[in-house]
Design an enzyme around this catalytic site. Structure first.
Site, PDB file in Angstrom:
ATOM      1  NE  ARG A 164     -10.287  -9.864  -3.632  1.00  0.00           N
ATOM      2  CZ  ARG A 164     -10.425  -8.887  -4.523  1.00  0.00           C
ATOM      3  NH1 ARG A 164     -10.592  -9.185  -5.805  1.00  0.00           N
ATOM      4  NH2 ARG A 164     -10.387  -7.630  -4.154  1.00  0.00           N
ATOM      5  CE  LYS A 214      -4.009  -1.984   2.380  1.00  0.00           C
ATOM      6  NZ  LYS A 214      -4.962  -1.850   1.246  1.00  0.00           N
TER       7      LYS A 214
HETATM    8  N1  BES Z   1      -8.360  -3.901   3.423  1.00  0.00           N
HETATM    9  C1  BES Z   1      -8.393  -3.435   2.096  1.00  0.00           C
HETATM   10  C2  BES Z   1      -9.661  -2.643   1.757  1.00  0.00           C
HETATM   11  C3  BES Z   1      -9.843  -1.330   2.456  1.00  0.00           C
HETATM   12  C4  BES Z   1      -9.498  -0.160   1.832  1.00  0.00           C
HETATM   13  C5  BES Z   1     -10.425  -1.263   3.708  1.00  0.00           C
HETATM   14  C6  BES Z   1      -9.678   1.054   2.455  1.00  0.00           C
HETATM   15  C7  BES Z   1     -10.617  -0.042   4.331  1.00  0.00           C
HETATM   16  C8  BES Z   1     -10.252   1.117   3.703  1.00  0.00           C
HETATM   17  C9  BES Z   1      -8.315  -4.604   1.133  1.00  0.00           C
HETATM   18  O1  BES Z   1      -7.604  -5.693   1.578  1.00  0.00           O
HETATM   19  C10 BES Z   1      -7.644  -4.098  -0.098  1.00  0.00           C
HETATM   20  O2  BES Z   1      -6.515  -3.779  -0.038  1.00  0.00           O
HETATM   21  N2  BES Z   1      -8.393  -4.049  -1.207  1.00  0.00           N
HETATM   22  C11 BES Z   1      -7.882  -3.589  -2.442  1.00  0.00           C
HETATM   23  C12 BES Z   1      -8.096  -4.677  -3.455  1.00  0.00           C
HETATM   24  C13 BES Z   1      -7.401  -4.466  -4.753  1.00  0.00           C
HETATM   25  C14 BES Z   1      -5.914  -4.455  -4.584  1.00  0.00           C
HETATM   26  C15 BES Z   1      -7.797  -5.539  -5.729  1.00  0.00           C
HETATM   27  C16 BES Z   1      -8.610  -2.329  -2.861  1.00  0.00           C
HETATM   28  O3  BES Z   1      -9.849  -2.301  -2.783  1.00  0.00           O
HETATM   29  O4  BES Z   1      -7.957  -1.368  -3.227  1.00  0.00           O
HETATM   30 MN    MN Z   2      -5.560  -5.577   1.179  1.00  0.00          MN
END
Ligand code: BES
Ligand code: MN
Ligand code: ZN
Length: 502
Positions: free
Chosen positions: A352, A278
């Site tokens: 997921r 991230k």
């Molecule tokens: N935990 C995150 C989603 C999230 C984002 C929760 C912001 C709370 C606030 C999840 O694991 C994630 O990183 N999702 C990604 C998926 C993508 C890389 C396919 C996303 O939604 O950006």
């Molecule tokens: Mn994630």
């Protein structure tokens, strides 16, 4: 903590008295008229001048200067009588408790009838008050050396009512309070940082719940998780020094283990994104990535308190998502417990993966209906913003039941589609049955479609709380930080659940 009495009179001693005020032409009737008389008509004047307002959610305080046994009176503006709903009453009570929280009070009395209308009865009002009492006074203590807690906190509520059944009022207060308290437990889990709430800590917490409420508990350790072939869950844990835990709680409220509801909660204690790391601002706050697990545990607490005639299995896959020489990588192919193989295209799409094995495992424990809750995608925030939880389903009737529960809880949800186009994208891999990240369009949809591959024929509802699990603004019913969202919806869904004919 809760007391219900009849016949309020002016010599009754209380630190504070709360009276609801409707915006109606004939301002004072019954007890209110008597209070006004006691103050030689001054109350009427204060309302006229606007010092005391019946406008919705206005809170005004007067001192009684020794004229009554109660020291102060709080007036709660309720607006137009016809417009009062359970949700609105709860918000008004929330405002009241927030105001009173700062007042160093330990005890408070309510004139219940001043809050009721033809459609909104005493039990509703008591339920709303009990729930708001817990929710609005919630505070995360934090870790400052000097705590900013008031010396005194509100501990007991007395309700005066002459027209409603006392036992029923007490029960309504207690039920409302249980819903609030379960939500607060979820909030605290989410507010706790990742170094202080590891998967092992979450497992310990679940064990304590099991002891308190007599749930059956099973904590799968890493070797058991390996033996069961949960390759998707294990892949996410691979880069961590913290061992993974698959947490299972069982509540049996029926004679036989049938019509079992599976509640599955994403329990990522911290999400770095892994090698698909991230950004430095995107990573902050990722302690909240176990918001789904927290909602499930909070709901189990409410279920333990209220003991509905239902069967529930709660399944929480818990680990952090870290980077190291042993971490999983993009291009890796992993095998889930179901046997389905997955091409990893993005290690940040880890939710997921852990849910895939958790859903499969819930079915192994007899779950015939599934609801999963997860802070799953940033995409749901793009689609629905920060106040609405996204839903997907493979079964409209089950979804209807979740929707009804969410309305009753006052937690907004909105359905997102699951079309064949998204199912095909999830199934599109040259080397495996599925891929975990088919491109950035419609993140929320493909994440849901991926989990659906593991629910298979079992009726399933998916709740994406990435936008709603935390808030940067305080509300009538709580401070900024974790919201405990979906705790009450899940508990109500379980309580009201009707098995669906197959
Ligand atoms: N935990 C995150 C989603 C999230 C984002 C929760 C912001 C709370 C606030 C999840 O694991 C994630 O990183 N999702 C990604 C998926 C993508 C890389 C396919 C996303 O939604 O950006
Ligand atoms: Mn994630
Ligand atoms: Zn995540």
């Amino acid at each position: 903590m809760f007391d219900v009495k009849t016949e309020f009179n002016f010599s009754n001693e209380h630190e504070g008295l709360v009276i609801g005020l409707f915006d109606r032409p004939e301002k004072f009737t019954g007890l209110l008229a008597k209070v006004d008389e006691l103050f030689d008509g001054q109350l009427r004047e204060l309302v006229k001048s606007g010092d005391i307002s019946p406008k919705f959610k206005r809170i005004n305080k007067i001192h009684t200067f020794g004229k009554m046994g109660v020291k102060r009176i709080w007036f709660v503006g309720l607006g137009k009588e016809k417009e009062l709903s359970f949700e609105k009453a709860r918000d008004a009570f929330g405002q009241l408790f927030k105001t009173i929280k700062k007042g160093n009070l330990e005890e408070l009395a309510f004139l219940l009838e001043s809050f009721t209308t033809e459609e909104f009865n005493g039990q509703d009002a008591a339920h709303a008050a009990g729930e708001a009492f817990a929710l609005a006074t919630y505070e995360f203590k934090g870790y400052k050396q000097k705590s900013n807690e008031p010396e005194k906190s509100l501990k007991s509520l007395t309700i005066y009512s002459d027209s409603f059944d006392q036992e029923e009022l007490k029960a309504s207060l207690t039920v409302g309070y249980a819903f609030g308290k379960g939500t607060n437990s979820a909030r605290t889990l989410v507010n706790t940082p990742g170094n202080l709430l590891t998967a092992s800590d979450m497992a310990d917490y679940a064990k304590e719940l099991a002891t308190t409420y007599d749930f059956e508990v099973e904590i799968l350790e890493k070797t058991e998780i390996e033996n069961l072939g949960m390759g998707a869950f294990l892949a996410v844990n691979q880069g961590s020094t913290e061992p993974p835990k698959m947490i299972v709680l069982k509540y049996q409220g029926k004679d036989d283990w049938k019509d079992v509801i599976g509640l599955v909660g994403k329990g990522i204690t911290f999400d770095t994104g892994g090698y698909s790391i991230k950004t430095k601002s995107g990573i902050v706050g990722m302690k909240s990535d176990m918001g789904g697990a927290a909602a499930v545990l909070g709901a189990m607490e409410i279920i333990g308190e209220l003991k509905p005639e239902q069967n529930v299995v709660a399944v929480i896959p818990s680990t952090d998502n870290m980077i190291s020489g042993s971490a999983f990588k993009p291009d890796d192919v992993i095998t889930s417990m179901s046997g389905k193989t997955i091409e990893v295209l993005n290690t940040d799409a880890e939710g997921r993966l852990v849910l895939a094995d958790a859903v499969t495992y819930a079915k192994h424990h007899g779950a015939e209906y599934l609801v999963d809750v997860a802070t799953l995608t940033g995409g749901v925030i793009t689609a629905l913003g920060l106040h609405t939880t996204g839903v997907m389903t493979n079964h409209e009737q089950l979804y209807e039941q979740v929707l009804e529960a969410s309305k009753e809880a006052g937690e907004r949800i909105w359905q997102l589609p699951m079309f064949d186009t998204e199912i095909e994208r999830v199934r599109n891999s040259k080397v495996a049955d599925l891929n975990n990240s088919p491109g950035s369009e419609g993140h929320a949809l493909v994440a849901g479609a991926f989990i659906a591959e593991f629910a298979e024929e079992t009726p399933w509802v998916h709740l994406d709380i990435a936008g709603t699990a935390t808030t940067s603004k305080e509300s009538d019913l709580g401070p900024a930080g974790a919201t405990g969202v979906m705790t009450r919806t899940l508990a109500l869904f379980v309580e009201r659940f009707e098995p669906i004919e197959k």
